[in-house]
Design a protein around this motif. Structure first.
Motif, PDB file in Angstrom:
ATOM      1  N   MET A 187       0.851  -1.177   0.000  1.00  0.00           N
ATOM      2  CA  MET A 187       0.000   0.000   0.000  1.00  0.00           C
ATOM      3  C   MET A 187       0.896   1.238   0.000  1.00  0.00           C
ATOM      4  SD  MET A 187      -2.518   1.133   3.053  1.00  0.00           S
ATOM      5  CE  MET A 187      -3.006   2.803   3.209  1.00  0.00           C
ATOM      6  N   MET A 188       1.018   1.869  -1.114  1.00  0.00           N
ATOM      7  CA  MET A 188       1.740   3.130  -1.206  1.00  0.00           C
ATOM      8  C   MET A 188       0.745   4.151  -1.738  1.00  0.00           C
ATOM      9  SD  MET A 188       4.903   2.889  -0.347  1.00  0.00           S
ATOM     10  CE  MET A 188       5.887   1.532   0.175  1.00  0.00           C
ATOM     11  N   SER A 189       0.870   5.350  -1.255  1.00  0.00           N
ATOM     12  CA  SER A 189      -0.058   6.379  -1.717  1.00  0.00           C
ATOM     13  C   SER A 189       0.672   7.703  -1.806  1.00  0.00           C
ATOM     14  CB  SER A 189      -1.238   6.497  -0.753  1.00  0.00           C
ATOM     15  OG  SER A 189      -0.814   7.107   0.448  1.00  0.00           O
ATOM     16  N   GLU A 190      -0.038   8.704  -2.320  1.00  0.00           N
ATOM     17  CA  GLU A 190       0.551  10.034  -2.394  1.00  0.00           C
ATOM     18  C   GLU A 190       0.854  10.591  -1.008  1.00  0.00           C
ATOM     19  OE1 GLU A 190      -2.633   9.698  -4.341  1.00  0.00           O
ATOM     20  OE2 GLU A 190      -1.310   8.845  -5.838  1.00  0.00           O
ATOM     21  N   ALA A 191       0.236  10.016   0.039  1.00  0.00           N
ATOM     22  CA  ALA A 191       0.473  10.485   1.404  1.00  0.00           C
ATOM     23  C   ALA A 191       1.880  10.159   1.877  1.00  0.00           C
ATOM     24  CB  ALA A 191      -0.551   9.872   2.362  1.00  0.00           C
ATOM     25  N   VAL A 192       2.532   9.238   1.203  1.00  0.00           N
ATOM     26  CA  VAL A 192       3.884   8.839   1.604  1.00  0.00           C
ATOM     27  C   VAL A 192       4.883   9.798   0.962  1.00  0.00           C
ATOM     28  CG1 VAL A 192       5.599   7.008   1.576  1.00  0.00           C
ATOM     29  CG2 VAL A 192       3.188   6.438   1.831  1.00  0.00           C
ATOM     30  N   HIS A 193       5.674  10.459   1.794  1.00  0.00           N
ATOM     31  CA  HIS A 193       6.700  11.377   1.304  1.00  0.00           C
ATOM     32  C   HIS A 193       7.649  10.611   0.381  1.00  0.00           C
ATOM     33  CE1 HIS A 193      10.162  14.034   1.351  1.00  0.00           C
ATOM     34  NE2 HIS A 193       9.356  14.989   1.807  1.00  0.00           N
ATOM     35  N   PRO A 194       8.117  11.222  -0.709  1.00  0.00           N
ATOM     36  CA  PRO A 194       9.021  10.531  -1.634  1.00  0.00           C
ATOM     37  C   PRO A 194      10.268   9.949  -0.956  1.00  0.00           C
ATOM     38  CG  PRO A 194       8.241  12.566  -2.616  1.00  0.00           C
ATOM     39  CD  PRO A 194       7.745  12.555  -1.196  1.00  0.00           C
ATOM     40  N   ALA A 195      10.823  10.628   0.039  1.00  0.00           N
ATOM     41  CA  ALA A 195      12.002  10.102   0.743  1.00  0.00           C
ATOM     42  C   ALA A 195      11.663   8.818   1.491  1.00  0.00           C
ATOM     43  CB  ALA A 195      12.556  11.145   1.714  1.00  0.00           C
ATOM     44  N   VAL A 196      10.477   8.780   2.090  1.00  0.00           N
ATOM     45  CA  VAL A 196      10.033   7.584   2.805  1.00  0.00           C
ATOM     46  C   VAL A 196       9.780   6.464   1.803  1.00  0.00           C
ATOM     47  CG1 VAL A 196       8.210   6.625   4.271  1.00  0.00           C
ATOM     48  CG2 VAL A 196       9.072   8.950   4.696  1.00  0.00           C
ATOM     49  N   ASN A 197       9.144   6.786   0.705  1.00  0.00           N
ATOM     50  CA  ASN A 197       8.913   5.807  -0.357  1.00  0.00           C
ATOM     51  C   ASN A 197      10.222   5.179  -0.811  1.00  0.00           C
ATOM     52  OD1 ASN A 197       6.577   4.778  -1.514  1.00  0.00           O
ATOM     53  ND2 ASN A 197       6.098   6.671  -2.588  1.00  0.00           N
ATOM     54  N   ARG A 198      11.258   6.015  -1.029  1.00  0.00           N
ATOM     55  CA  ARG A 198      12.564   5.504  -1.469  1.00  0.00           C
ATOM     56  C   ARG A 198      13.133   4.543  -0.442  1.00  0.00           C
ATOM     57  NH1 ARG A 198      13.328  10.680  -3.117  1.00  0.00           N
ATOM     58  NH2 ARG A 198      14.671  11.207  -1.371  1.00  0.00           N
ATOM     59  N   ALA A 199      13.058   4.886   0.838  1.00  0.00           N
ATOM     60  CA  ALA A 199      13.598   4.029   1.893  1.00  0.00           C
ATOM     61  C   ALA A 199      12.856   2.692   1.949  1.00  0.00           C
ATOM     62  CB  ALA A 199      13.528   4.738   3.246  1.00  0.00           C
ATOM     63  N   LEU A 200      11.534   2.741   1.858  1.00  0.00           N
ATOM     64  CA  LEU A 200      10.735   1.515   1.910  1.00  0.00           C
ATOM     65  C   LEU A 200      11.003   0.630   0.702  1.00  0.00           C
ATOM     66  CD1 LEU A 200       7.341   3.023   3.116  1.00  0.00           C
ATOM     67  CD2 LEU A 200       8.933   1.636   4.475  1.00  0.00           C
ATOM     68  N   ARG A 201      11.045   1.230  -0.469  1.00  0.00           N
ATOM     69  CA  ARG A 201      11.306   0.448  -1.683  1.00  0.00           C
ATOM     70  C   ARG A 201      12.697  -0.179  -1.643  1.00  0.00           C
ATOM     71  NH1 ARG A 201       7.390   1.793  -5.894  1.00  0.00           N
ATOM     72  NH2 ARG A 201       6.136   3.507  -5.111  1.00  0.00           N
ATOM     73  N   ALA A 202      13.679   0.584  -1.167  1.00  0.00           N
ATOM     74  CA  ALA A 202      15.041   0.052  -1.075  1.00  0.00           C
ATOM     75  C   ALA A 202      15.094  -1.118  -0.101  1.00  0.00           C
ATOM     76  CB  ALA A 202      16.004   1.158  -0.644  1.00  0.00           C
ATOM     77  N   ALA A 203      14.421  -0.995   1.039  1.00  0.00           N
ATOM     78  CA  ALA A 203      14.409  -2.095   2.014  1.00  0.00           C
ATOM     79  C   ALA A 203      13.789  -3.340   1.398  1.00  0.00           C
ATOM     80  CB  ALA A 203      13.652  -1.674   3.271  1.00  0.00           C
ATOM     81  N   ASN A 204      12.644  -3.183   0.745  1.00  0.00           N
ATOM     82  CA  ASN A 204      11.970  -4.327   0.149  1.00  0.00           C
ATOM     83  C   ASN A 204      12.755  -4.940  -1.012  1.00  0.00           C
ATOM     84  OD1 ASN A 204       9.700  -4.795   1.778  1.00  0.00           O
ATOM     85  ND2 ASN A 204       8.614  -3.094   0.841  1.00  0.00           N
ATOM     86  N   ALA A 205      13.580  -4.125  -1.676  1.00  0.00           N
ATOM     87  CA  ALA A 205      14.427  -4.617  -2.772  1.00  0.00           C
ATOM     88  C   ALA A 205      15.756  -5.167  -2.247  1.00  0.00           C
ATOM     89  CB  ALA A 205      14.685  -3.496  -3.774  1.00  0.00           C
ATOM     90  N   HIS A 206      15.969  -5.059  -0.924  1.00  0.00           N
ATOM     91  CA  HIS A 206      17.219  -5.485  -0.277  1.00  0.00           C
ATOM     92  C   HIS A 206      18.416  -4.752  -0.880  1.00  0.00           C
ATOM     93  CE1 HIS A 206      14.602  -9.236   0.250  1.00  0.00           C
ATOM     94  NE2 HIS A 206      14.450  -8.446   1.304  1.00  0.00           N
ATOM     95  N   ASP A 207      18.218  -3.461  -1.153  1.00  0.00           N
ATOM     96  CA  ASP A 207      19.242  -2.613  -1.750  1.00  0.00           C
ATOM     97  C   ASP A 207      19.816  -1.692  -0.666  1.00  0.00           C
ATOM     98  OD1 ASP A 207      20.742  -0.693  -3.130  1.00  0.00           O
ATOM     99  OD2 ASP A 207      19.311  -0.584  -4.794  1.00  0.00           O
ATOM    100  N   THR A 208      20.873  -2.160  -0.034  1.00  0.00           N
ATOM    101  CA  THR A 208      21.462  -1.437   1.091  1.00  0.00           C
ATOM    102  C   THR A 208      21.918  -0.047   0.691  1.00  0.00           C
ATOM    103  OG1 THR A 208      22.135  -3.496   2.160  1.00  0.00           O
ATOM    104  CG2 THR A 208      23.293  -1.490   2.838  1.00  0.00           C
ATOM    105  N   GLU A 209      22.589   0.090  -0.437  1.00  0.00           N
ATOM    106  CA  GLU A 209      23.103   1.395  -0.845  1.00  0.00           C
ATOM    107  C   GLU A 209      21.970   2.390  -1.057  1.00  0.00           C
ATOM    108  OE1 GLU A 209      26.326   2.454  -0.770  1.00  0.00           O
ATOM    109  OE2 GLU A 209      26.538   0.501   0.200  1.00  0.00           O
ATOM    110  N   ALA A 210      20.908   1.974  -1.724  1.00  0.00           N
ATOM    111  CA  ALA A 210      19.774   2.876  -1.943  1.00  0.00           C
ATOM    112  C   ALA A 210      19.101   3.229  -0.614  1.00  0.00           C
ATOM    113  CB  ALA A 210      18.770   2.238  -2.900  1.00  0.00           C
TER     114      ALA A 210
END
Length: 108
Positions: free
Chosen positions: A1-24
């Motif tokens: 569940m992602m929405s416009e309510a999620v700040h882009p910086a938070v979105n990036r952190a969540l997506r990176a965690a789920n992608a197992h991308d430590t650097e991102a």
């Protein structure tokens, strides 16, 4: 569940965690960013990386977002956490500074 309510910086952190991308994931934080994991605070890129390698991305964390609330510069994400470490519901309060995460506080 992602929405416009999620700040882009938070979105990036969540997506990176789920992608197992430590650097991102690390790149989503400010230089002096921190993770507060139930009162254990890890400040700066190297400290956050060490924590993440042991307890977050390093144990293949998954975050299934179930709710998002925002107030001021803080976005709180409720998620079902999975992976090879902690599993269960948790809350992540992200404090944002500009286009980056200044802090991520993990609570129940």
């Amino acid at each position: 569940m992602m929405s416009e309510a999620v700040h882009p910086a938070v979105n990036r952190a969540l997506r990176a965690a789920n992608a197992h991308d430590t650097e991102a994931f690390l790149d989503s934080f400010t230089a002096d960013g921190y993770v507060d994991d139930w009162g254990r605070v890890f400040t700066g890129r190297e400290a956050i990386k060490g924590w993440s390698d042991r307890e977050f991305i390093g144990v293949e964390v998954t975050l299934d977002v179930t709710d998002v609330t925002s107030a001021g510069d803080t976005t709180t994400v409720a998620a079902q956490v999975g992976g090879k470490g902690f599993n269960g519901p948790s809350h992540f309060a992200f404090t944002v500074d500009g286009d980056r995460v200044r802090g991520m506080k993990i609570t129940g």
